[in-house]
Design a protein around this motif. Structure first.
Motif, mmCIF file in Angstrom:
data_model
loop_
_atom_site.group_PDB
_atom_site.id
_atom_site.type_symbol
_atom_site.label_atom_id
_atom_site.label_comp_id
_atom_site.label_asym_id
_atom_site.label_seq_id
_atom_site.Cartn_x
_atom_site.Cartn_y
_atom_site.Cartn_z
ATOM 1 N N HIS A 9 0.837 -1.213 0.000
ATOM 2 C CA HIS A 9 0.000 0.000 0.000
ATOM 3 C C HIS A 9 0.864 1.252 0.000
ATOM 4 N N ASP A 14 -3.859 3.662 2.682
ATOM 5 C CA ASP A 14 -3.404 3.802 4.067
ATOM 6 C C ASP A 14 -1.950 3.409 4.304
ATOM 7 N N HIS A 39 -6.077 0.174 -1.359
ATOM 8 C CA HIS A 39 -7.498 -0.082 -1.100
ATOM 9 C C HIS A 39 -8.369 0.797 -2.004
ATOM 10 N N HIS A 246 2.653 -1.504 4.570
ATOM 11 C CA HIS A 246 1.870 -0.267 4.737
ATOM 12 C C HIS A 246 2.779 0.883 5.171
HETATM 13 ZN ZN ZN Z 1 -4.638 -1.213 4.646
#
Ligand code: ZN
Ligand code: AMP
Ligand code: FE
Ligand code: FE
Length: 277
Positions: A9, A14, A39, A246
């Motif tokens: 990500h 996020d 996402h 992330h």
């Molecule tokens: Zn996430």
């Protein structure tokens, strides 16, 4: 053979790293190819492809679509979608609308529980203006304001599936997510099935037309990997792997680090083949 991480990500959702930062890290960590799977958005893909070419890391364009089944979040990964497909982009917009409604509901629930958190505070955690807000941004505010002492505590007590503030308004079903991906020329892969603990659901989605399973994920136990590897083999499905990187929160890698779970370039070749690329 080159290592490939198919799940990460960026600030478009996020994650906390830009596409460029992620790709630089991927290169430093010896990855040949990196999947970018934000996402409900493909906003980071054009930049990522450009940076990937510059730095010599192949970018596997992807997305992670949020769907709901029986009140639970089910994530479906899509690779090699045509990111200019107008219908696909319109559908993503409506998914982001639901996400925004959900975010406001979460904040309201937190308020009811006695935690004065505002949407403006949550918005301020975004690393990129146009990025999607996700639960990790809300968790950051809870940590920052001292209501919890860690991101994990924020999820365990409030934001996770069994948390006190958890809400999940109706969203598309996993079947609709699979359709959306395939209609836009992509390849649908079920993300981290070990988190759902529901082999019947996985069998149902395989029968529906899923092309593969994310067998290797940092949150999977050895047992999970065995179960889903066998299931993929039984149905001759693609087996993928990813770290779900992330970026960093509170100075620590949030979820896996790039390359912590990996597959080979052969998986990339097969994804392209399935997408007709
Ligand atoms: Zn996430
Ligand atoms: P959202 O898309 O806003 O529903 O947020 C999903 C993200 O929240 C996931 O990609 C994870 O980064 C994080 N997340 C969800 N559940 C948990 C959990 N139980 N523990 C830690 N992080 C979680
Ligand atoms: Fe996920
Ligand atoms: Fe993810």
């Amino acid at each position: 053979m080159g290592k490939v991480d198919l799940h990460s990500h960026t600030v478009a959702s996020d994650g906390t790293c830009t596409a460029q930062e992620s790709i630089e890290r991927a290169k430093n960590r010896g990855l040949t190819a990196l999947g970018i799977t934000d996402h409900d958005t493909v906003a980071a893909i054009p930049d990522a492809i450009r940076e990937g070419e510059r730095l010599g890391v192949e970018i596997v364009p992807g997305i992670e679509i949020s769907s709901v089944d029986g009140g639970r979040d089910i994530h479906v990964l899509g690779y090699y979608i045509n990111i200019e497909d107008a219908e696909f982009l319109t559908r993503l917009e409506s998914l982001r609308d639901v996400r925004n409604i959900r975010n406001r509901m979460l904040v309201e629930k937190l308020n009811e529980l006695g935690f004065p958190v505002t949407m403006a505070e949550v918005e301020s955690r975004k690393k990129e203006k146009t990025g999607n807000i996700g639960r990790p941004h809300i968790a950051e505010v809870l940590v920052e304001k001292g209501f919890v002492s860690s991101m994990q505590e924020a999820f365990d007590k409030y934001l996770g599936q069994d948390g006190a503030a958890y809400v999940n308004p109706p969203r598309i079903s996993p079947e609709e997510a699979i359709d959306m991906i395939h209609k836009a020329g992509g390849v649908a892969i079920l993300a981290h099935p070990g988190l759902y603990n529901d082999t019947q659901l996985v069998e149902r989605l395989i029968a529906y037309g899923l092309k593969g399973i994310e067998v290797h994920h940092p949150d999977h136990s050895e047992e999970d990997e065995k179960i889903y590897e066998q299931m993929a083999d039984k149905h001759s499905l693609l087996k993928t792997a990813g770290s779900d990187f992330h970026g960093f929160r509170n100075g620590k890698v949030f979820h896996g680090d790039l390359g912590e779970r990996s597959t080979t370039v052969d998986t990339v070749r097969r994804l392209k083949e399935l997408a007709g690329k």
